[in-house]
Design a protein around this motif. Structure first.
Motif, PDB file in Angstrom:
ATOM      1  N   GLY A  76      35.374  42.327  39.806  1.00 49.99           N
ATOM      2  CA  GLY A  76      35.125  40.994  39.275  1.00 49.99           C
ATOM      3  C   GLY A  76      36.043  40.655  38.111  1.00 49.99           C
ATOM      4  O   GLY A  76      36.570  39.546  38.016  1.00 49.99           O
ATOM      5  N   ARG A  77      36.261  41.628  37.216  1.00 50.10           N
ATOM      6  CA  ARG A  77      37.176  41.394  36.098  1.00 50.10           C
ATOM      7  C   ARG A  77      38.603  41.153  36.596  1.00 50.10           C
ATOM      8  O   ARG A  77      39.337  40.336  36.040  1.00 50.10           O
ATOM      9  CB  ARG A  77      37.150  42.595  35.154  1.00 50.10           C
ATOM     10  CG  ARG A  77      35.882  42.739  34.362  1.00 50.10           C
ATOM     11  CD  ARG A  77      35.760  41.710  33.276  1.00 50.10           C
ATOM     12  NE  ARG A  77      36.749  41.902  32.219  1.00 50.10           N
ATOM     13  CZ  ARG A  77      36.910  41.089  31.185  1.00 50.10           C
ATOM     14  NH1 ARG A  77      36.162  39.990  31.094  1.00 50.10           N
ATOM     15  NH2 ARG A  77      37.809  41.328  30.251  1.00 50.10           N
ATOM     16  N   LEU A  78      38.995  41.865  37.645  1.00 50.57           N
ATOM     17  CA  LEU A  78      40.324  41.659  38.208  1.00 50.57           C
ATOM     18  C   LEU A  78      40.460  40.244  38.771  1.00 50.57           C
ATOM     19  O   LEU A  78      41.478  39.568  38.564  1.00 50.57           O
ATOM     20  CB  LEU A  78      40.584  42.694  39.303  1.00 50.57           C
ATOM     21  CG  LEU A  78      41.972  42.655  39.959  1.00 50.57           C
ATOM     22  CD1 LEU A  78      43.037  43.093  38.962  1.00 50.57           C
ATOM     23  CD2 LEU A  78      41.995  43.555  41.195  1.00 50.57           C
ATOM     24  N   LEU A  79      39.415  39.751  39.442  1.00 47.64           N
ATOM     25  CA  LEU A  79      39.463  38.431  40.068  1.00 47.64           C
ATOM     26  C   LEU A  79      39.478  37.309  39.029  1.00 47.64           C
ATOM     27  O   LEU A  79      40.223  36.338  39.180  1.00 47.64           O
ATOM     28  CB  LEU A  79      38.280  38.259  41.025  1.00 47.64           C
ATOM     29  CG  LEU A  79      38.317  39.107  42.299  1.00 47.64           C
ATOM     30  CD1 LEU A  79      37.061  38.913  43.126  1.00 47.64           C
ATOM     31  CD2 LEU A  79      39.554  38.759  43.129  1.00 47.64           C
ATOM     32  N   VAL A  80      38.660  37.420  37.983  1.00 49.44           N
ATOM     33  CA  VAL A  80      38.699  36.369  36.954  1.00 49.44           C
ATOM     34  C   VAL A  80      40.035  36.409  36.211  1.00 49.44           C
ATOM     35  O   VAL A  80      40.507  35.373  35.713  1.00 49.44           O
ATOM     36  CB  VAL A  80      37.528  36.491  35.960  1.00 49.44           C
ATOM     37  CG1 VAL A  80      36.209  36.192  36.638  1.00 49.44           C
ATOM     38  CG2 VAL A  80      37.487  37.841  35.276  1.00 49.44           C
ATOM     39  N   GLY A  81      40.656  37.581  36.149  1.00 46.07           N
ATOM     40  CA  GLY A  81      41.991  37.665  35.574  1.00 46.07           C
ATOM     41  C   GLY A  81      43.016  36.932  36.421  1.00 46.07           C
ATOM     42  O   GLY A  81      43.876  36.213  35.897  1.00 46.07           O
ATOM     43  N   VAL A  82      42.939  37.088  37.750  1.00 47.28           N
ATOM     44  CA  VAL A  82      43.838  36.354  38.647  1.00 47.28           C
ATOM     45  C   VAL A  82      43.658  34.848  38.448  1.00 47.28           C
ATOM     46  O   VAL A  82      44.632  34.089  38.359  1.00 47.28           O
ATOM     47  CB  VAL A  82      43.578  36.749  40.113  1.00 47.28           C
ATOM     48  CG1 VAL A  82      44.382  35.860  41.053  1.00 47.28           C
ATOM     49  CG2 VAL A  82      43.927  38.212  40.345  1.00 47.28           C
ATOM     50  N   SER A  83      42.403  34.414  38.359  1.00 49.51           N
ATOM     51  CA  SER A  83      42.116  32.994  38.145  1.00 49.51           C
ATOM     52  C   SER A  83      42.724  32.496  36.837  1.00 49.51           C
ATOM     53  O   SER A  83      43.341  31.421  36.788  1.00 49.51           O
ATOM     54  CB  SER A  83      40.601  32.767  38.145  1.00 49.51           C
ATOM     55  OG  SER A  83      40.287  31.431  37.791  1.00 49.51           O
TER      56      SER A  83
END
Length: 503
Positions: free
Chosen positions: A134-141
């Motif tokens: 989840g942290r990786l995905l919000v970082g991509v966003s």
């Protein structure tokens, strides 16, 4: 006659202002606001997530995790956010060209929705890996939106407001930091049982953007130059500017479109191959790295630990962290006014010099707090003063370097390089900061002090002042600096300015 026309023009002006304000807010709430929000929100559940990680590991293996491995897992959770931001920064360019500015921001919320689902169900699933993903995905966003939002707003704003609108990105970042700290209070979602909801609350800004962004037009410049749709461009201009005379602005856009015919922008790696861009690239790398390595952003990710090192009672730490975010928000607003009056160099040199000064006093105060209890308050005051110094200088000015130091052909690639560099540095510091705290104890800020000193010295010696200069004048000055032996020769003419966003 002007007095008679003024009342009739006022409603139209108000409507234009409302549409532009809605555009700024709709882009910012899911853009740099999300970056600041997710940067600070991870601070509140630090101990709760570490306990969850240890309990989950013990349930799987029957043995608890050693303390150093718990610290490593926590560092990974924090540092995967900037790693995702790096991927997002590299993805932003192709998305902006293929889908357009507005559609890219809308599609970008897919990452936020997926991350919120992972956060919300991570405890029930007994999986700390879901938190990491989840942290990786919000970082991509965040990486996508932080590159596209300034591009979208800069292309949508009128000339006379473009500078102020561009600086709104820093205001939304600081606002996101403050909101993340407020929501993380124990009285709200900082309770030990509520941390999955706290992490999943990033869905709220995403939903707000999904609801508001479709109400505003696409970038007029993208519609005309990239899509070749004159009618859609004119319709977007009418919504943003009103029903006045748009012939002059449309003519300028047509000239830009004609200039782009048969031309392409530089690739990111080409920036490092041309001597004419040597000083610009060096300044971008040095000052971009200094902004991330000065230790300010880590203050939010590890705010609780820093204040505990300073001796603040545990029950009061959460309120102290809100004060840090409020300081940067205040200075982000002030910098919007000061940057055009005091100049870029003054703000950068003053900001880094003051941060070095306050950091030195902070280190001394930590060393003496066992002998002199009153130094506790001095250390806390230095933290706030350092954040104020960062907000007035490096936080706002560094972000506009890629725009002012590079011409139109090199600017998109420079933005990609700047974004990628920022996320790489933030990832490295996020991963290493806990171990720096363990190893250096009261001297934890000494490495960052050196960075602040180097940033101030480099700015004073090598960065030209760009206040009040046109892009052509800046290009000519930089060319003279890159080729000093030719400075006495014939007047150099800058390359034709190409308004291109192709990567």
């Amino acid at each position: 006659m002007e007095d008679e026309l003024e009342p009739s023009l006022r409603p139209r002006t108000q409507i234009q202002g409302r549409i532009l304000l809605l555009t700024i807010c709709a882009a910012g709430i899911g853009g740099t606001f999300q970056f600041g929000y997710n940067l600070s929100i991870i601070n509140a559940p630090t101990s709760h997530i570490q306990e969850f990680t240890n309990e989950t590991w013990q349930a799987r293996t029957g043995e608890p995790l050693p303390d150093h491995l718990i610290l490593l897992m926590w560092s990974l959770i924090v540092s995967l956010y900037p790693l995702g931001g790096l991927f997002g920064a590299l993805l932003a360019g192709p998305l902006a060209i293929t889908l357009g500015r507005k559609k890219s921001l809308l599609v970008n919320n897919i990452f936020v929705v997926l991350a919120a689902i992972l956060f919300g169900f991570s405890r029930k699933a007994g999986s700390f890996e879901m938190i990491m993903l989840g942290r990786l995905l919000v970082g991509v966003s965040a990486g996508v939106s932080m590159n596209i939002q300034p591009m979208y707003l800069g292309e949508s704003a009128p000339k006379e407001l473009r500078g102020a609108v561009a600086m709104s990105s820093a205001i939304f970042t600081a606002l996101g930091i403050v909101m993340g700290q407020v929501v993380g209070l124990r009285e709200l979602l900082g309770d030990p049982q509520a941390w999955p909801l706290l992490l999943a609350s990033c869905l709220v800004p995403g939903v707000l953007q999904l609801a508001s962004l479709p109400l505003v037009p696409e970038s007029p410049r993208y519609l005309l130059i990239d899509c070749g749709d004159t009618e859609a461009c004119l319709a977007a201009l009418r919504r943003l500017r009103g029903s006045g005379d748009l012939a002059r602005e449309l003519e300028e856009l047509e000239e830009e479109r004609a200039a782009c015919q048969g031309c392409r922008a530089r690739r990111p790696w080409e920036l490092f191959q041309h001597r004419a861009l040597r000083r610009q690239v060096t300044s971008l790398v040095v000052l971009g790295s200094a902004m991330e390595l000065c230790g300010n952003d880590l203050m939010y990710a590890y705010a609780s630990s820093v204040f505990q090192k300073a001796g603040v009672p545990e029950a009061k730490v959460q309120y102290a962290t809100i004060g840090t975010g409020s300081c940067e928000l205040l200075m982000a607003i002030v910098s919007c006014v000061a940057v055009e009056r005091m100049g870029r160099r003054v703000l950068l040199i003053g900001g880094y010099s003051l941060m070095a000064c306050w950091g030195s006093i902070f280190t001394v105060a930590l060393c003496l707090q066992s002998s002199f209890p009153w130094t506790l308050y001095l250390a806390v005051a230095c933290i706030f003063a350092s954040i104020l110094s960062f907000g007035i200088g490096p936080a706002g000015v560094t972000g506009i370097l890629a725009t002012e130091l590079f011409d139109q052909m090199a600017r998109p690639a420079a933005c990609m390089v700047c974004g990628a560099l920022m996320w790489i540095m933030l990832f490295l510091v996020s991963l290493g900061f806990p171990f720096i705290m363990e190893a250096l104890s009261h001297f934890l800020y000494v490495p960052f002090l050196g960075v602040c000193v180097c940033g101030a010295i480099y700015t004073g010696l090598f960065l030209p002042e760009t206040k009040g200069k046109t892009l052509q004048e800046i290009s000519e000055e930089l060319h003279r600096l890159n080729f000093p032996r030719r400075a006495q020769g014939p007047t150099w003419r800058s390359p034709e300015v190409i308004q291109s966003t192709e990567l």
